[in-house]
Design a protein around this motif. Structure first.
Motif, PDB file in Angstrom:
ATOM      1  N   ILE A 142       0.823  -1.216   0.000  1.00 44.69           N
ATOM      2  CA  ILE A 142       0.000   0.000   0.000  1.00 44.69           C
ATOM      3  C   ILE A 142       0.852   1.260   0.000  1.00 44.69           C
ATOM      4  CG2 ILE A 142      -1.969  -1.134   1.084  1.00 44.69           C
ATOM      5  CD1 ILE A 142      -1.241   0.166   3.700  1.00 44.69           C
ATOM      6  N   VAL A 143       2.145   1.114   0.288  1.00 46.76           N
ATOM      7  CA  VAL A 143       3.060   2.253   0.235  1.00 46.76           C
ATOM      8  C   VAL A 143       3.406   2.493  -1.226  1.00 46.76           C
ATOM      9  CG1 VAL A 143       5.332   3.097   0.927  1.00 46.76           C
ATOM     10  CG2 VAL A 143       3.983   1.703   2.508  1.00 46.76           C
ATOM     11  N   ASP A 144       3.176   3.717  -1.702  1.00 47.56           N
ATOM     12  CA  ASP A 144       3.433   3.976  -3.122  1.00 47.56           C
ATOM     13  C   ASP A 144       4.642   4.878  -3.382  1.00 47.56           C
ATOM     14  OD1 ASP A 144       2.565   6.546  -2.529  1.00 47.56           O
ATOM     15  OD2 ASP A 144       0.917   6.540  -3.974  1.00 47.56           O
ATOM     16  N   GLY A 145       5.274   5.416  -2.336  1.00 49.12           N
ATOM     17  CA  GLY A 145       6.438   6.272  -2.512  1.00 49.12           C
ATOM     18  C   GLY A 145       6.111   7.658  -3.041  1.00 49.12           C
ATOM     19  N   LYS A 146       4.817   7.972  -3.189  1.00 51.34           N
ATOM     20  CA  LYS A 146       4.414   9.259  -3.766  1.00 51.34           C
ATOM     21  C   LYS A 146       3.536  10.092  -2.838  1.00 51.34           C
ATOM     22  CE  LYS A 146       4.408   7.209  -8.344  1.00 51.34           C
ATOM     23  NZ  LYS A 146       3.561   6.732  -9.427  1.00 51.34           N
ATOM     24  N   THR A 147       2.603   9.435  -2.153  1.00 45.25           N
ATOM     25  CA  THR A 147       1.640  10.180  -1.347  1.00 45.25           C
ATOM     26  C   THR A 147       1.492   9.561   0.040  1.00 45.25           C
ATOM     27  OG1 THR A 147      -0.153   8.835  -2.270  1.00 45.25           O
ATOM     28  CG2 THR A 147       0.227  10.981  -3.282  1.00 45.25           C
ATOM     29  N   PRO A 148       1.230  10.401   1.041  1.00 46.22           N
ATOM     30  CA  PRO A 148       0.942   9.879   2.375  1.00 46.22           C
ATOM     31  C   PRO A 148      -0.430   9.200   2.388  1.00 46.22           C
ATOM     32  CG  PRO A 148       0.684  12.262   2.357  1.00 46.22           C
ATOM     33  CD  PRO A 148       1.188  11.858   0.999  1.00 46.22           C
ATOM     34  N   SER A 202     -15.184  14.763   4.000  1.00 44.64           N
ATOM     35  CA  SER A 202     -14.201  15.844   3.935  1.00 44.64           C
ATOM     36  C   SER A 202     -13.148  15.633   2.855  1.00 44.64           C
ATOM     37  CB  SER A 202     -13.486  15.970   5.285  1.00 44.64           C
ATOM     38  OG  SER A 202     -14.403  16.220   6.310  1.00 44.64           O
ATOM     39  N   MET A 203     -13.068  14.427   2.329  1.00 45.37           N
ATOM     40  CA  MET A 203     -11.946  14.057   1.473  1.00 45.37           C
ATOM     41  C   MET A 203     -11.763  14.966   0.265  1.00 45.37           C
ATOM     42  SD  MET A 203     -10.868  10.281   0.433  1.00 45.37           S
ATOM     43  CE  MET A 203      -9.355   9.938  -0.437  1.00 45.37           C
ATOM     44  N   GLU A 204     -12.832  15.321  -0.417  1.00 42.36           N
ATOM     45  CA  GLU A 204     -12.717  16.157  -1.617  1.00 42.36           C
ATOM     46  C   GLU A 204     -12.090  17.508  -1.280  1.00 42.36           C
ATOM     47  OE1 GLU A 204     -15.623  18.116  -4.955  1.00 42.36           O
ATOM     48  OE2 GLU A 204     -16.156  16.128  -4.177  1.00 42.36           O
ATOM     49  N   ASP A 205     -12.558  18.126  -0.195  1.00 43.29           N
ATOM     50  CA  ASP A 205     -11.997  19.418   0.225  1.00 43.29           C
ATOM     51  C   ASP A 205     -10.542  19.261   0.661  1.00 43.29           C
ATOM     52  OD1 ASP A 205     -14.397  20.722  -0.269  1.00 43.29           O
ATOM     53  OD2 ASP A 205     -15.102  20.468   1.793  1.00 43.29           O
ATOM     54  N   TRP A 206     -10.255  18.212   1.422  1.00 48.84           N
ATOM     55  CA  TRP A 206      -8.895  17.981   1.893  1.00 48.84           C
ATOM     56  C   TRP A 206      -7.936  17.755   0.726  1.00 48.84           C
ATOM     57  CZ3 TRP A 206      -9.246  14.107   6.588  1.00 48.84           C
ATOM     58  CH2 TRP A 206      -9.960  14.714   7.625  1.00 48.84           C
ATOM     59  N   GLN A 207      -8.421  17.044  -0.307  1.00 48.92           N
ATOM     60  CA  GLN A 207      -7.573  16.745  -1.464  1.00 48.92           C
ATOM     61  C   GLN A 207      -7.118  18.029  -2.156  1.00 48.92           C
ATOM     62  OE1 GLN A 207      -6.310  13.954  -2.885  1.00 48.92           O
ATOM     63  NE2 GLN A 207      -7.177  12.476  -1.475  1.00 48.92           N
ATOM     64  N   LEU A 263      -6.322  14.843  11.584  1.00 53.83           N
ATOM     65  CA  LEU A 263      -5.694  14.100  10.490  1.00 53.83           C
ATOM     66  C   LEU A 263      -5.235  15.058   9.389  1.00 53.83           C
ATOM     67  CD1 LEU A 263      -8.185  11.094  10.235  1.00 53.83           C
ATOM     68  CD2 LEU A 263      -6.023  11.192  11.497  1.00 53.83           C
ATOM     69  N   LEU A 264      -6.077  16.024   9.054  1.00 50.61           N
ATOM     70  CA  LEU A 264      -5.714  16.997   8.023  1.00 50.61           C
ATOM     71  C   LEU A 264      -4.492  17.807   8.456  1.00 50.61           C
ATOM     72  CD1 LEU A 264      -6.169  18.429   5.332  1.00 50.61           C
ATOM     73  CD2 LEU A 264      -7.809  19.920   6.510  1.00 50.61           C
ATOM     74  N   LYS A 265      -4.443  18.201   9.722  1.00 46.64           N
ATOM     75  CA  LYS A 265      -3.295  18.964  10.216  1.00 46.64           C
ATOM     76  C   LYS A 265      -2.001  18.171  10.033  1.00 46.64           C
ATOM     77  CE  LYS A 265      -5.791  21.543  13.768  1.00 46.64           C
ATOM     78  NZ  LYS A 265      -5.968  21.707  15.222  1.00 46.64           N
ATOM     79  N   VAL A 266      -2.049  16.891  10.364  1.00 47.92           N
ATOM     80  CA  VAL A 266      -0.847  16.053  10.225  1.00 47.92           C
ATOM     81  C   VAL A 266      -0.494  15.887   8.751  1.00 47.92           C
ATOM     82  CG1 VAL A 266       0.124  13.761  10.634  1.00 47.92           C
ATOM     83  CG2 VAL A 266      -1.277  14.847  12.401  1.00 47.92           C
ATOM     84  N   LEU A 267      -1.487  15.643   7.903  1.00 47.01           N
ATOM     85  CA  LEU A 267      -1.226  15.471   6.463  1.00 47.01           C
ATOM     86  C   LEU A 267      -0.572  16.719   5.870  1.00 47.01           C
ATOM     87  CD1 LEU A 267      -4.525  13.682   5.406  1.00 47.01           C
ATOM     88  CD2 LEU A 267      -2.213  12.699   5.305  1.00 47.01           C
ATOM     89  N   LYS A 268      -0.983  17.886   6.322  1.00 48.66           N
ATOM     90  CA  LYS A 268      -0.415  19.143   5.809  1.00 48.66           C
ATOM     91  C   LYS A 268       1.081  19.257   6.133  1.00 48.66           C
ATOM     92  CE  LYS A 268      -4.469  22.142   5.732  1.00 48.66           C
ATOM     93  NZ  LYS A 268      -5.059  23.352   6.334  1.00 48.66           N
ATOM     94  N   THR A 269       1.509  18.653   7.234  1.00 44.95           N
ATOM     95  CA  THR A 269       2.919  18.723   7.589  1.00 44.95           C
ATOM     96  C   THR A 269       3.759  17.828   6.688  1.00 44.95           C
ATOM     97  OG1 THR A 269       2.881  16.905   9.219  1.00 44.95           O
ATOM     98  CG2 THR A 269       2.339  19.137  10.025  1.00 44.95           C
ATOM     99  N   GLU A 315      -6.174  20.616  -0.614  1.00 43.60           N
ATOM    100  CA  GLU A 315      -5.098  21.162   0.203  1.00 43.60           C
ATOM    101  C   GLU A 315      -3.848  20.288   0.207  1.00 43.60           C
ATOM    102  OE1 GLU A 315      -6.220  22.902   4.020  1.00 43.60           O
ATOM    103  OE2 GLU A 315      -8.314  22.473   3.504  1.00 43.60           O
ATOM    104  N   VAL A 316      -4.047  18.980   0.178  1.00 46.44           N
ATOM    105  CA  VAL A 316      -2.915  18.058   0.252  1.00 46.44           C
ATOM    106  C   VAL A 316      -3.320  16.720  -0.382  1.00 46.44           C
ATOM    107  CG1 VAL A 316      -3.539  17.255   2.582  1.00 46.44           C
ATOM    108  CG2 VAL A 316      -1.185  17.050   1.805  1.00 46.44           C
ATOM    109  N   GLY A 317      -2.420  16.138  -1.148  1.00 49.41           N
ATOM    110  CA  GLY A 317      -2.701  14.840  -1.749  1.00 49.41           C
ATOM    111  C   GLY A 317      -2.477  13.724  -0.738  1.00 49.41           C
ATOM    112  N   PHE A 318      -3.388  12.782  -0.673  1.00 47.84           N
ATOM    113  CA  PHE A 318      -3.274  11.639   0.232  1.00 47.84           C
ATOM    114  C   PHE A 318      -4.228  10.548  -0.216  1.00 47.84           C
ATOM    115  CE2 PHE A 318      -6.826  13.982   1.855  1.00 47.84           C
ATOM    116  CZ  PHE A 318      -7.676  13.050   2.414  1.00 47.84           C
ATOM    117  N   ARG A 319      -4.066   9.378   0.375  1.00 47.76           N
ATOM    118  CA  ARG A 319      -4.946   8.241   0.111  1.00 47.76           C
ATOM    119  C   ARG A 319      -5.509   7.743   1.436  1.00 47.76           C
ATOM    120  NH1 ARG A 319      -1.375   4.159  -1.312  1.00 47.76           N
ATOM    121  NH2 ARG A 319       0.168   5.376  -0.215  1.00 47.76           N
TER     122      ARG A 319
END
Length: 163
Positions: A42-48, A71-76, A155-161, A78-82
Protein backbone atom coordinates in the motif's frame (compact mmCIF):
# COMPACT_ATOMS: atom_id res chain seq x y z
CA UNK A 1 19.51 10.35 37.83
CA UNK A 2 17.70 7.62 39.73
CA UNK A 3 17.96 4.14 38.17
CA UNK A 4 14.19 3.78 37.81
CA UNK A 5 13.86 7.18 36.14
CA UNK A 6 16.75 6.32 33.81
CA UNK A 7 15.15 3.00 32.85
CA UNK A 8 11.78 4.70 32.23
CA UNK A 9 13.42 7.44 30.16
CA UNK A 10 15.36 4.91 28.07
CA UNK A 11 12.24 2.78 27.57
CA UNK A 12 10.21 5.77 26.38
CA UNK A 13 13.03 6.89 24.09
CA UNK A 14 13.27 3.40 22.57
CA UNK A 15 9.50 3.28 22.05
CA UNK A 16 9.52 6.74 20.44
CA UNK A 17 12.40 5.85 18.12
CA UNK A 18 10.71 2.61 17.08
CA UNK A 19 7.38 4.30 16.38
CA UNK A 20 9.05 7.11 14.44
CA UNK A 21 10.61 4.60 12.07
CA UNK A 22 7.96 1.88 12.10
CA UNK A 23 6.67 0.83 8.73
CA UNK A 24 3.84 -1.25 7.32
CA UNK A 25 4.76 -4.92 7.78
CA UNK A 26 4.68 -7.25 4.74
CA UNK A 27 1.88 -9.50 6.04
CA UNK A 28 -0.79 -10.93 3.75
CA UNK A 29 -4.22 -9.28 3.54
CA UNK A 30 -7.02 -9.30 0.95
CA UNK A 31 -8.04 -6.56 -1.45
CA UNK A 32 -11.65 -5.75 -2.38
CA UNK A 33 -11.65 -8.49 -5.03
CA UNK A 34 -10.55 -11.08 -2.47
CA UNK A 35 -7.02 -11.45 -3.87
CA UNK A 36 -4.16 -11.82 -1.42
CA UNK A 37 -1.72 -8.89 -1.36
CA UNK A 38 1.13 -7.79 0.86
CA UNK A 39 0.11 -5.03 3.27
CA UNK A 40 3.40 -3.26 2.57
CA UNK A 41 2.32 -2.83 -1.07
CA UNK A 42 0.00 0.00 0.00
CA UNK A 43 3.06 2.25 0.23
CA UNK A 44 3.43 3.98 -3.12
CA UNK A 45 6.44 6.27 -2.51
CA UNK A 46 4.41 9.26 -3.77
CA UNK A 47 1.64 10.18 -1.35
CA UNK A 48 0.94 9.88 2.37
CA UNK A 49 -1.97 7.77 3.54
CA UNK A 50 -4.50 7.50 6.31
CA UNK A 51 -4.82 3.89 7.45
CA UNK A 52 -7.97 3.18 9.42
CA UNK A 53 -8.66 -0.15 11.13
CA UNK A 54 -12.42 -0.66 11.50
CA UNK A 55 -15.09 -3.32 12.04
CA UNK A 56 -18.76 -3.62 11.11
CA UNK A 57 -19.76 -3.70 14.78
CA UNK A 58 -17.83 -0.51 15.58
CA UNK A 59 -20.08 2.56 15.26
CA UNK A 60 -17.26 5.05 15.99
CA UNK A 61 -15.21 3.42 13.20
CA UNK A 62 -17.98 3.94 10.68
CA UNK A 63 -18.60 7.50 11.89
CA UNK A 64 -14.92 8.37 11.49
CA UNK A 65 -14.66 6.86 8.00
CA UNK A 66 -17.87 8.66 6.98
CA UNK A 67 -16.42 11.96 8.29
CA UNK A 68 -13.19 11.40 6.34
CA UNK A 69 -15.18 10.49 3.22
CA UNK A 70 -17.30 13.66 3.52
CA UNK A 71 -14.20 15.84 3.93
CA UNK A 72 -11.95 14.06 1.47
CA UNK A 73 -12.72 16.16 -1.62
CA UNK A 74 -12.00 19.42 0.22
CA UNK A 75 -8.90 17.98 1.89
CA UNK A 76 -7.57 16.75 -1.46
CA UNK A 77 -7.50 20.37 -2.64
CA UNK A 78 -5.10 21.16 0.20
CA UNK A 79 -2.91 18.06 0.25
CA UNK A 80 -2.70 14.84 -1.75
CA UNK A 81 -3.27 11.64 0.23
CA UNK A 82 -4.95 8.24 0.11
CA UNK A 83 -7.18 6.38 2.56
CA UNK A 84 -6.87 2.67 3.36
CA UNK A 85 -9.86 1.30 5.25
CA UNK A 86 -8.79 -2.02 6.77
CA UNK A 87 -11.60 -4.24 7.97
CA UNK A 88 -10.67 -6.32 11.00
CA UNK A 89 -13.76 -8.50 10.60
CA UNK A 90 -13.22 -12.24 10.50
CA UNK A 91 -14.16 -14.53 7.61
CA UNK A 92 -17.77 -14.82 8.81
CA UNK A 93 -18.32 -11.06 8.50
CA UNK A 94 -16.39 -10.11 5.34
CA UNK A 95 -19.51 -10.18 3.14
CA UNK A 96 -21.24 -7.83 5.57
CA UNK A 97 -18.16 -5.56 5.66
CA UNK A 98 -18.04 -5.39 1.85
CA UNK A 99 -21.75 -4.57 1.68
CA UNK A 100 -21.33 -1.86 4.32
CA UNK A 101 -18.53 -0.21 2.32
CA UNK A 102 -20.78 0.02 -0.73
CA UNK A 103 -23.62 1.49 1.32
CA UNK A 104 -21.38 4.17 2.82
CA UNK A 105 -19.90 5.29 -0.49
CA UNK A 106 -16.27 4.72 0.46
CA UNK A 107 -15.41 4.31 -3.22
CA UNK A 108 -12.43 6.66 -2.95
CA UNK A 109 -10.87 4.46 -0.25
CA UNK A 110 -8.61 1.49 -0.84
CA UNK A 111 -10.50 -1.28 0.93
CA UNK A 112 -8.46 -4.01 2.58
CA UNK A 113 -9.67 -7.00 4.55
CA UNK A 114 -7.67 -8.62 7.34
CA UNK A 115 -9.79 -11.71 8.15
CA UNK A 116 -7.03 -13.49 10.09
CA UNK A 117 -5.97 -10.32 11.98
CA UNK A 118 -2.39 -10.72 10.73
CA UNK A 119 -1.95 -7.01 9.99
CA UNK A 120 -3.89 -6.01 13.09
CA UNK A 121 -1.50 -8.06 15.26
CA UNK A 122 1.62 -6.95 13.37
CA UNK A 123 0.72 -3.28 13.90
CA UNK A 124 -0.28 -3.82 17.55
CA UNK A 125 -3.86 -2.69 17.00
CA UNK A 126 -5.81 -3.55 20.13
CA UNK A 127 -9.03 -1.64 19.65
CA UNK A 128 -10.91 -0.02 16.79
CA UNK A 129 -11.05 2.57 15.45
CA UNK A 130 -7.28 2.79 15.21
CA UNK A 131 -5.90 5.28 12.71
CA UNK A 132 -2.36 5.71 11.45
CA UNK A 133 -0.91 8.24 9.06
CA UNK A 134 2.06 7.11 7.02
CA UNK A 135 4.32 9.35 4.98
CA UNK A 136 5.00 8.69 1.30
CA UNK A 137 7.78 6.27 2.24
CA UNK A 138 5.54 4.25 4.54
CA UNK A 139 6.85 5.50 7.89
CA UNK A 140 4.20 5.82 10.58
CA UNK A 141 4.11 9.47 11.64
CA UNK A 142 0.85 9.59 13.60
CA UNK A 143 -1.51 7.24 15.42
CA UNK A 144 -4.65 7.48 17.53
CA UNK A 145 -7.34 5.20 18.88
CA UNK A 146 -11.00 6.08 19.25
CA UNK A 147 -13.16 8.70 17.62
CA UNK A 148 -15.14 11.73 18.67
CA UNK A 149 -16.88 13.94 16.10
CA UNK A 150 -14.48 16.57 14.81
CA UNK A 151 -11.30 14.68 15.72
CA UNK A 152 -10.80 13.86 12.03
CA UNK A 153 -9.60 17.47 11.60
CA UNK A 154 -6.39 16.47 13.39
CA UNK A 155 -5.69 14.10 10.49
CA UNK A 156 -5.71 17.00 8.02
CA UNK A 157 -3.29 18.96 10.22
CA UNK A 158 -0.85 16.05 10.22
CA UNK A 159 -1.23 15.47 6.46
CA UNK A 160 -0.42 19.14 5.81
CA UNK A 161 2.92 18.72 7.59
CA UNK A 162 3.86 16.00 5.08
CA UNK A 163 3.63 18.20 1.95
Amino acid sequence: MRPIRLICTLSLLTLFCYSAFAQIPPVKVENRAGREISASSIVDGKTPAIISFWAVTCDPCIQELDAISESMEDWQQEVGFRVMAISTDDVRHIAKAKALTRGHMWDSFTLIFDPNSALKRAMNVVDTPQVFIIDKDGKIVYSHTGYTPGSEKELLKVLKTLK
